[in-house]
Design a protein around this motif. Structure first.
Motif, short mmCIF file in Angstrom:
data_model
loop_
_atom_site.label_atom_id
_atom_site.label_comp_id
_atom_site.label_asym_id
_atom_site.label_seq_id
_atom_site.Cartn_x
_atom_site.Cartn_y
_atom_site.Cartn_z
N VAL A 88 -2.81 -0.70 -1.35
CA VAL A 88 -2.27 -0.67 -2.72
C VAL A 88 -2.35 -2.06 -3.33
N LEU A 106 -5.96 -2.73 -4.24
CA LEU A 106 -6.33 -1.98 -5.44
C LEU A 106 -5.77 -2.66 -6.69
N ASP A 134 4.94 2.07 -3.71
CA ASP A 134 3.54 2.48 -3.55
C ASP A 134 3.29 3.86 -4.15
N LEU A 147 1.04 4.44 -7.56
CA LEU A 147 -0.18 5.25 -7.52
C LEU A 147 -0.11 6.42 -8.51
N ILE A 199 -2.57 6.53 -11.76
CA ILE A 199 -3.52 7.64 -11.92
C ILE A 199 -3.43 8.16 -13.36
N GLU A 244 -11.55 4.83 -9.12
CA GLU A 244 -10.23 4.38 -8.68
C GLU A 244 -9.22 5.53 -8.67
N GLU A 297 -9.79 7.25 -5.46
CA GLU A 297 -9.25 6.41 -4.38
C GLU A 297 -7.73 6.52 -4.30
N MET A 298 -7.07 6.48 -5.45
CA MET A 298 -5.60 6.54 -5.47
C MET A 298 -5.09 7.90 -5.02
#
Length: 201
Positions: free
Chosen positions: A82, A85, A145, A149, A153, A189, A192-193
């Motif tokens: 995290v 990112l 986290d 996320l 998103i 991304e 990925e998240m």
């Protein structure tokens, strides 16, 4: 006779010189015309429209909020992935803010100021409210986290939506190109998240 012959020779010489000068002048004019035509073909002014202005004025505060969220991760996130990112988001979006601000200034438009009130943009696609941001700031560790996320998103989805509109309706080529990069980068991304959320990392 001698004087008359001399005058005739001089007159013929002057005529020949005049003809030579005329040919040179015509050649020079032709060359100049060619160069002017070439210059006119390359001197095309870059154009933009209201959509390009709206895209830059909307995406700048959108990116600024993403940076604000990303900077919270350094001291609050538990997951190294995290944190990584968040660092990548900051690295990508900070230069884009500078680029879009430069466009607006060149168009005679005012770039949005940093540190704005979130409520002023809460209706924009994907933007967090002041309450969302305050709640995120209170969290730490795994709770941060997960919240980061989920919120990012949603934030990225809003950016992709805005960029898609620009790509479809914008006129300024650098802006539509940046919109394409936003769609590609932030869509990756988002994927990925989602994996990070599902794995609980």
């Amino acid at each position: 006779m001698t004087i008359r012959h001399t005058f005739r020779t001089a007159a013929l010489g002057a005529a020949a010189l005049s003809a030579a000068l005329l040919l040179t002048a015509c050649g020079g004019t032709h060359t100049d015309t060619g160069s002017h035509s070439a210059h006119g073909a390359t001197a095309t002014a870059a154009s933009h429209d209201a959509q390009d202005v709206a895209f830059a004025q909307g995406m700048i505060p959108h990116h600024q909020q993403a940076l604000e969220m990303a900077r919270l991760a350094a001291g609050r996130a538990e997951s190294a992935r995290v944190k990584d990112l968040a660092a990548r988001i900051e690295k990508a979006q900070a230069p884009e803010i500078r680029t879009m601000s430069g466009w607006l200034k060149s168009w005679g438009e005012q770039p949005p100021m940093a540190g704005m009130d979130h409520s002023a943009h809460s209706g924009m696609s994907g933007m967090m409210s002041g309450e969302d941001m305050a709640d995120l700031e209170k969290k730490k560790g795994a709770a941060f986290d997960s919240a980061f996320l989920s919120l990012m998103i949603r934030h990225h989805q809003g950016a992709v939506e805005m960029a898609t509109t620009e790509k479809d309706k914008g006129r300024y080529a650098p802006a539509t190109k940046l919109a394409g990069a936003v769609i590609q980068g932030q869509s990756a991304e988002i994927a990925e998240m989602r994996k990070l959320l599902d794995s609980g990392e």
